[in-house]
Design an enzyme around this catalytic site. Structure first.
Site, PDB file in Angstrom:
ATOM      1  N   HIS A 116      32.484  10.041  -6.944  1.00 37.48           N
ATOM      2  CA  HIS A 116      31.987   9.398  -8.165  1.00 37.48           C
ATOM      3  C   HIS A 116      31.267   8.100  -7.834  1.00 37.48           C
ATOM      4  CE1 HIS A 116      32.653   7.271 -12.187  1.00 37.48           C
ATOM      5  NE2 HIS A 116      31.679   8.133 -12.328  1.00 37.48           N
ATOM      6  N   GLU A 158      34.246   6.358  -5.963  1.00 36.50           N
ATOM      7  CA  GLU A 158      35.608   6.854  -6.151  1.00 36.50           C
ATOM      8  C   GLU A 158      35.717   8.237  -5.520  1.00 36.50           C
ATOM      9  OE1 GLU A 158      37.177   4.720 -10.239  1.00 36.50           O
ATOM     10  OE2 GLU A 158      35.856   6.444 -10.450  1.00 36.50           O
TER      11      GLU A 158
HETATM   12  P1  NAI Z   1      20.743  13.198 -16.033  1.00 39.75           P
HETATM   13  O1  NAI Z   1      20.720  13.869 -17.354  1.00 39.75           O
HETATM   14  O2  NAI Z   1      19.894  12.024 -15.791  1.00 39.75           O
HETATM   15  O3  NAI Z   1      20.375  14.280 -14.898  1.00 39.75           O
HETATM   16  C1  NAI Z   1      20.843  15.573 -14.851  1.00 39.75           C
HETATM   17  C2  NAI Z   1      19.799  16.416 -14.120  1.00 39.75           C
HETATM   18  O4  NAI Z   1      20.363  17.669 -13.816  1.00 39.75           O
HETATM   19  C3  NAI Z   1      18.562  16.688 -14.943  1.00 39.75           C
HETATM   20  O5  NAI Z   1      17.436  16.320 -14.194  1.00 39.75           O
HETATM   21  C4  NAI Z   1      18.564  18.204 -15.166  1.00 39.75           C
HETATM   22  O6  NAI Z   1      17.262  18.761 -15.146  1.00 39.75           O
HETATM   23  C5  NAI Z   1      19.376  18.662 -13.989  1.00 39.75           C
HETATM   24  N1  NAI Z   1      20.088  19.928 -14.195  1.00 39.75           N
HETATM   25  C6  NAI Z   1      20.866  20.272 -15.252  1.00 39.75           C
HETATM   26  N2  NAI Z   1      21.381  21.502 -15.043  1.00 39.75           N
HETATM   27  C7  NAI Z   1      20.949  21.915 -13.827  1.00 39.75           C
HETATM   28  C8  NAI Z   1      21.142  23.090 -13.052  1.00 39.75           C
HETATM   29  N3  NAI Z   1      21.928  24.063 -13.487  1.00 39.75           N
HETATM   30  N4  NAI Z   1      20.527  23.186 -11.855  1.00 39.75           N
HETATM   31  C9  NAI Z   1      19.743  22.203 -11.406  1.00 39.75           C
HETATM   32  N5  NAI Z   1      19.520  21.077 -12.109  1.00 39.75           N
HETATM   33  C10 NAI Z   1      20.121  20.926 -13.287  1.00 39.75           C
HETATM   34  O7  NAI Z   1      22.282  12.889 -15.749  1.00 39.75           O
HETATM   35  P2  NAI Z   1      22.934  11.701 -14.910  1.00 39.75           P
HETATM   36  O8  NAI Z   1      23.079  10.515 -15.760  1.00 39.75           O
HETATM   37  O9  NAI Z   1      22.247  11.596 -13.610  1.00 39.75           O
HETATM   38  O10 NAI Z   1      24.392  12.281 -14.673  1.00 39.75           O
HETATM   39  C11 NAI Z   1      24.648  13.320 -13.760  1.00 39.75           C
HETATM   40  C12 NAI Z   1      26.138  13.365 -13.470  1.00 39.75           C
HETATM   41  O11 NAI Z   1      26.529  12.133 -12.915  1.00 39.75           O
HETATM   42  C13 NAI Z   1      26.998  13.576 -14.687  1.00 39.75           C
HETATM   43  O12 NAI Z   1      28.095  14.360 -14.320  1.00 39.75           O
HETATM   44  C14 NAI Z   1      27.453  12.161 -15.043  1.00 39.75           C
HETATM   45  O13 NAI Z   1      28.678  12.118 -15.721  1.00 39.75           O
HETATM   46  C15 NAI Z   1      27.588  11.554 -13.673  1.00 39.75           C
HETATM   47  N6  NAI Z   1      27.485  10.114 -13.614  1.00 39.75           N
HETATM   48  C16 NAI Z   1      26.543   9.423 -14.335  1.00 39.75           C
HETATM   49  C17 NAI Z   1      26.469   8.039 -14.247  1.00 39.75           C
HETATM   50  C18 NAI Z   1      25.419   7.290 -15.001  1.00 39.75           C
HETATM   51  O14 NAI Z   1      25.501   6.046 -15.063  1.00 39.75           O
HETATM   52  N7  NAI Z   1      24.430   7.936 -15.555  1.00 39.75           N
HETATM   53  C19 NAI Z   1      27.385   7.278 -13.383  1.00 39.75           C
HETATM   54  C20 NAI Z   1      28.279   8.108 -12.606  1.00 39.75           C
HETATM   55  C21 NAI Z   1      28.336   9.456 -12.752  1.00 39.75           C
END
Ligand code: NAI
Length: 679
Positions: free
Chosen positions: A430, A442
């Protein structure tokens, strides 16, 4: 006489002193090492020599500084001042030798290590990117104490000396040469020769040109201090971080070595320094855990090129890993490539290094990299089904030894692991946003995660220069779980009509790097809402209506141009409302901080982390929690648990059950729980 840490050799009228501290991977100046050096110096002082060369026998660097672990054992000002006097005395022996001396520097040369070099007649540094010189004492709440404050200004000039001491920044060999901090730079193969020739040439001792020493002219000094004061104040509140103010004071008064030692003695035993040293040692401990084992990872495959996935992939490629980055959306991938290029260019500068990093960074629309990956990190949308589906497919394409990781913020690992035939290979990695700034990762342990998988995850985290912190797979893990009640309380205060500037000001005056409202806007209100919703049931936390409303209206914070604050097109905050924070009748700081502390206690009681130090490390390195307080647990200890639980009970009566003291407050042994010493 045999020595434990120093080796003394003679050759052609020269003495060579090599430091190789016994039983340590890096050279640090403990009292024992200093005393030994003192003896050797008195021994060679009487010899008919042409000079002495001082260098390090360790490959990783010259000297990392004084031995910080010894600071912790010192309890009174006089003892602390004596430690400084010991260093000053031994270094004065170097400066007073009847022949010239030269420090030959490679790798890190920090704090007391640089002060030793400053006592030499000359300094030569190896010309490569690993060489870093600096006086980072201020970061531990102290200032140089081995005559550094006295010797540095005449050598490099007053303003550069103040800059180095006030910021604690380190400089490369080249910059050090430009500053006049060192006399020459040379590649490894020429170092010895360059040192000998400097000694034999009797080159004049370096001094900053007069115009760089001009600001040190007595009538000008108060003016310079006045000019620097606003800059220092922006970074360091005098009550919270006194060290930079002391540096200014010592400089203004042209302090003697004795005054330097006295001042250092006072700072070293101060609460701030104690806490900053605690934070430093926690970081060192996490680093150690990240180095414990080989990870066997060369190729990392990241899935999801959004905010987090792209940054994780870019960071890993920057640290030397081959990375394939997969996303279902080609446009998003193209954006990630652009971002990578801009990042490598700003960090690496050298066009060849940038090209090499770009070669390691492979956009991968169809997931070709999976079959070659040693580690897969999933960072797609925060939804259970898509994640499960993805891992089900991934498991069929990767090799049996490939480590699987998810960056989920809130979904239990056990839930994702149901999609896998072998859930023991799944860990949580994480990361925090932004990846390049936040040091913590984490390492999430699910009920089925196997220890070897965790070990590899820690080692990979260490290899990309992040700090691995073990946490249990439970809602919000450690950091988000403790942070969320604090953020929610801030939003509730807004609902009650308290001005947002007042709320943020209360937090920054407490010592937080950013107020909670500004933080929520920066993280994204949609993300805050989804984490809050995820935690609302297990933590019995209600989600404020105004947060839901803002998200429903599309006001997601900085990224959408409006959240609680308004932002311009470049993401800069617009002036909103009054300039000065209006006073509030409500105990804002108390409400914010006590919710945070109460949740920290709940995490300890539930065993989200195994010990109290982990709570401090997580909150300081994951959120920037007031470092001068040493972390939530240190702060709790300084206030006393009984007082806190009484205050919580009082707030619970006035504001509701969310303040009800956690049962952990009546189990003081929880706070005393410390990590098991390493085997
Ligand atoms: P985001 O929405 O910016 O990015 C997700 C990406 O995954 C998108 O580009 C989408 O096109 C792609 N995607 C979705 N389904 C897919 C698939 N089946 N195959 C390939 N690509 C796929 O999301 P973000 O904010 O980057 O979050 C991603 C993960 O990280 C989540 O689990 C979130 O909880 C976690 N996270 C986010 C933080 C934040 O501050 N945004 C901090 C720590 C963890």
């Amino acid at each position: 006489m045999t020595h434990q840490h120093w080796r003394l050799d003679y050759f052609s009228d020269l003495a060579m002193l090599t430091l190789d501290v016994a039983g340590q991977s890096a050279n640090v100046l403990s009292q024992e090492v200093l005393n030994e050096l003192g003896h050797i110096l008195s021994e060679i002082d009487t010899k008919p020599l042409q000079g002495v060369i001082i260098r390090s026998g360790k490959t990783n660097g010259f000297i990392a500084g004084a031995d910080v672990r010894e600071f912790v054992a010192i309890n009174d000002t006089a003892r602390a001042a004596e430690l400084a006097q010991l260093g000053q005395h031994v270094f004065s022996l170097i400066a007073g030798l009847p022949f010239p001396s030269v420090a030959v520097i490679h790798g890190f040369c920090l704090g007391g290590g640089l002060e030793l070099a400053l006592a030499c007649t000359y300094r030569i540094a190896r010309e490569d990117s690993a060489t870093r010189l600096g006086l980072p004492e201020v970061r531990l709440g102290i200032h140089p104490g081995f005559a550094g404050t006295v010797r540095l200004p005449p050598l490099v000039g007053d303003l550069p000396a103040l800059d180095l001491m006030l910021t604690g920044r380190t400089v490369s060999a080249r910059e050090a040469r430009r500053l006049g901090l060192i006399d020459e730079i040379a590649p490894e193969r020429h170092l010895q020769h360059a040192a000998e020739s400097l000694l034999k040439r009797h080159a004049p001792r370096r001094r900053a040109p007069w115009y760089h020493r001009l600001p040190g002219w007595k009538p000008l000094r108060p003016l310079i201090v006045r000019l620097l004061t606003p800059r220092v104040r922006r970074k360091a509140h005098p009550d919270q971080y006194p060290a930079p103010w002391r540096i200014l004071e010592l400089w203004r008064n042209r302090a003697t070595e004795e005054q330097e030692a006295q001042s250092l003695g006072e700072l070293l035993v101060s609460r701030t320094s104690r806490n900053l040293v605690h934070v430093f040692l926690l970081g060192e401990e996490l680093k150690r855990r990240g180095k414990a084992r080989p990870h066997g990872i060369e190729h990392v495959h990241v899935i999801g090129a959004g905010v987090m996935g792209a940054d994780i992939a870019i960071w890993a490629a920057r640290q030397g890993f081959r990375v394939s980055l997969q996303d279902q959306n080609a446009e998003i991938l193209a954006r990630a490539v652009k971002k990578a290029h801009a990042f490598f260019k700003s960090k690496l500068r050298d066009p060849r290094a940038v090209q090499e990093a770009m070669d390691r960074f492979i956009p991968d629309l169809d997931g070709q990299g999976l079959s070659r990956a040693d580690l897969v990190i999933e960072a797609i949308v925060e939804k259970i089904e898509p994640k499960r589906e993805l891992f089900h497919g991934v498991e069929q394409k990767v090799r049996p030894q490939t480590l699987l990781a998810t960056n989920t913020s809130s979904i239990p690992l056990e839930v994702i692991g149901q999609a896998l035939k072998d859930p023991s290979r799944l860990v949580g990695l994480h990361f925090f946003n932004p990846v390049a700034k936040m040091q913590l990762v984490e390492i999430v342990r699910g009920a089925q995660t196997a220890e070897p998988a965790l070990e590899r995850a820690r080692a990979f985290t260490g290899a990309i220069e992040r700090l691995p912190l073990d946490v249990k797979s439970s809602p919000g893990f450690l950091v988000n779980r403790i942070l969320m009640p604090y953020l929610i309380e801030a939003v509730k205060l807004v609902e009650e009509g308290v001005n947002i500037v007042t709320i943020d000001r209360a937090a920054t005056e407490f010592g937080m790097p950013m107020g909670p409202i500004a933080l929520a806007d920066t993280v994204g209100l949609d993300i805050c809402l989804s984490v809050a919703q995820e935690l609302s049931e297990p933590l019995h936390m209600d989600v404020p209506e105004n947060l839901r409303r803002l998200v429903a209206e599309g006001h997601l914070g900085r990224k959408s141009g409006r959240g609680f604050y308004a932002y311009d097109s470049r993401g800069r905050r617009q002036q909103s409302g009054p300039d000065k924070a209006p006073a509030s009748e409500v105990p804002v700081t108390e409400r914010l901080i006590l919710r945070l502390l109460n949740e920290a206690m709940a995490c300890l009681r539930e065993g989200v982390v195994t010990d109290a130090d982990a709570v401090d490390a997580g909150m300081v390195y994951g959120t920037g929690f007031a470092p001068f307080l040493g972390g939530p647990v240190r702060y709790i200890e300084s206030l006393g648990e009984t007082g806190i639980s009484h205050s919580l009970a009082r707030l619970a009566q006035e504001y509701g059950a969310r303040f009800a003291p956690d049962p952990g407050w009546s189990q003081p042994e929880l706070l005393a729980r410390r990590p098991q010493p390493p085997n």
